[in-house]
Design a protein around this motif. Structure first.
Motif, PDB file in Angstrom:
ATOM      1  N   TRP A   2      23.443  -2.083 -19.564  1.00 52.75           N
ATOM      2  CA  TRP A   2      23.890  -3.676 -20.490  1.00 52.75           C
ATOM      3  C   TRP A   2      25.138  -3.158 -19.877  1.00 52.75           C
ATOM      4  O   TRP A   2      25.838  -2.361 -20.068  1.00 52.75           O
ATOM      5  N   HIS A  13      20.834  -4.914 -16.527  1.00 53.62           N
ATOM      6  CA  HIS A  13      20.790  -6.497 -17.146  1.00 53.62           C
ATOM      7  C   HIS A  13      22.224  -6.502 -16.407  1.00 53.62           C
ATOM      8  O   HIS A  13      23.427  -6.631 -17.256  1.00 53.62           O
ATOM      9  N   VAL A  19      25.188  -9.413 -15.987  1.00 48.91           N
ATOM     10  CA  VAL A  19      25.610 -10.334 -16.391  1.00 48.91           C
ATOM     11  C   VAL A  19      26.053 -11.648 -15.121  1.00 48.91           C
ATOM     12  O   VAL A  19      26.980 -11.075 -14.237  1.00 48.91           O
ATOM     13  N   TYR A  67      23.577 -14.124 -20.627  1.00 43.82           N
ATOM     14  CA  TYR A  67      23.467 -13.175 -21.021  1.00 43.82           C
ATOM     15  C   TYR A  67      23.414 -12.482 -22.567  1.00 43.82           C
ATOM     16  O   TYR A  67      22.314 -11.915 -22.738  1.00 43.82           O
ATOM     17  N   GLU A 100      19.706 -13.003 -22.358  1.00 44.16           N
ATOM     18  CA  GLU A 100      18.553 -11.948 -22.577  1.00 44.16           C
ATOM     19  C   GLU A 100      18.657 -10.888 -23.073  1.00 44.16           C
ATOM     20  O   GLU A 100      17.981 -10.040 -22.732  1.00 44.16           O
TER      21      GLU A 100
END
Length: 252
Positions: A75, A110, A112, A128, A131
């Motif tokens: 992330w 992942h 943005v 986001y 997610e």
């Protein structure tokens, strides 16, 4: 944020190059340690000069082959609201520095969303946050991050949480939109301060004399409105990884 911050450790390396190499190896070892007790392992990456140098060092370290990358989810602490592939994006730097060098499944990255996917930073932050929630444990808002990596700006900002900004007072877990970043580009998405502090470990990286004031203010207890970096902590460990110049230690 936790009412009882974990111990804070400051590690000073002689120069920026050694800082990057040591932090890169430490990152890979942390992934291996985490994988010995749980899967998947969620980590938050950072951009900036020190963060990218650390990822590049990890991308060339032989230890990377020992990590089970299929069990790692990555992330970002913040991102510029720019299209996919834009050289301004932290994601772009991370891919060239590390992610393209390891067998990390695409679905474990992942990103943005940018203006090529959504209409505004607010929509990107909402997407986001959703997610994050989708990959969190039942009832949780964000995953259980093993480590959050953060660069420290000369003004002591972290992610896209800047001194004096209202975003510092956001108490929700997830992501937020920043429309007036004092550092270009102005449109950004950032994890909130409580989200950063929800991680098991938080690492803050700073190199160079230009970061010395920010490091001193953050470690010296300056209020969050002046030095956001000083307010970030992990649940188990808060680790400052700095070089001698950023620590204000004269070479010689």
């Amino acid at each position: 944020m936790s009412p009882d911050p974990a111990p804070r450790l400051v590690v000073v390396h002689p120069d920026a190059d050694l800082l990057a190499r040591a932090a890169g190896a430490r990152f890979l070892l942390t992934l291996l340690d985490a994988q010995s007790v749980t899967t998947p392992v969620h980590v938050v990456l950072t951009g900036g000069t020190s963060g990218t140098a650390m990822l590049r060092a990890a991308g060339t370290d032989p230890l990377r082959t020992a990590v089970d990358w299929t069990g790692v989810h990555v992330w970002w602490g913040d991102e510029r609201f720019a299209p996919t592939g834009d050289p301004e994006r932290n994601e772009t730097h991370a891919r060239s520095a590390l992610l393209n060098a390891v067998p990390l499944p695409a679905e474990n990255i992942h990103i943005v969303p940018g203006p090529d996917a959504v209409a505004s930073p607010e929509e990107a932050a909402a997407a986001y946050s959703a997610e994050l929630r989708a990959h969190a444990a039942d009832g949780a808002e964000v995953p259980d991050f093993a480590v959050v990596l953060l660069g420290v700006g000369p003004d002591a900002h972290v992610a896209s949480l800047f001194p004096g900004k209202a975003s510092l007072g956001v108490t929700a877990l997830g992501a937020l939109a920043e429309r007036d970043s004092p550092k270009p580009p102005p449109l950004r998405v950032s994890l909130t301060l409580p989200t950063l502090c929800s991680a098991r470990q938080v690492w803050l990286l700073a190199a160079g004399e230009g970061k010395a004031h920010a490091v001193a203010a953050s470690l010296g207890g300056a209020p969050v409105e002046e030095a956001p970096a000083g307010a970030v902590h992990g649940r188990q460990l808060t680790l400052w990884l700095v070089d001698a110049a950023a620590a204000g230690v004269a070479a010689g």
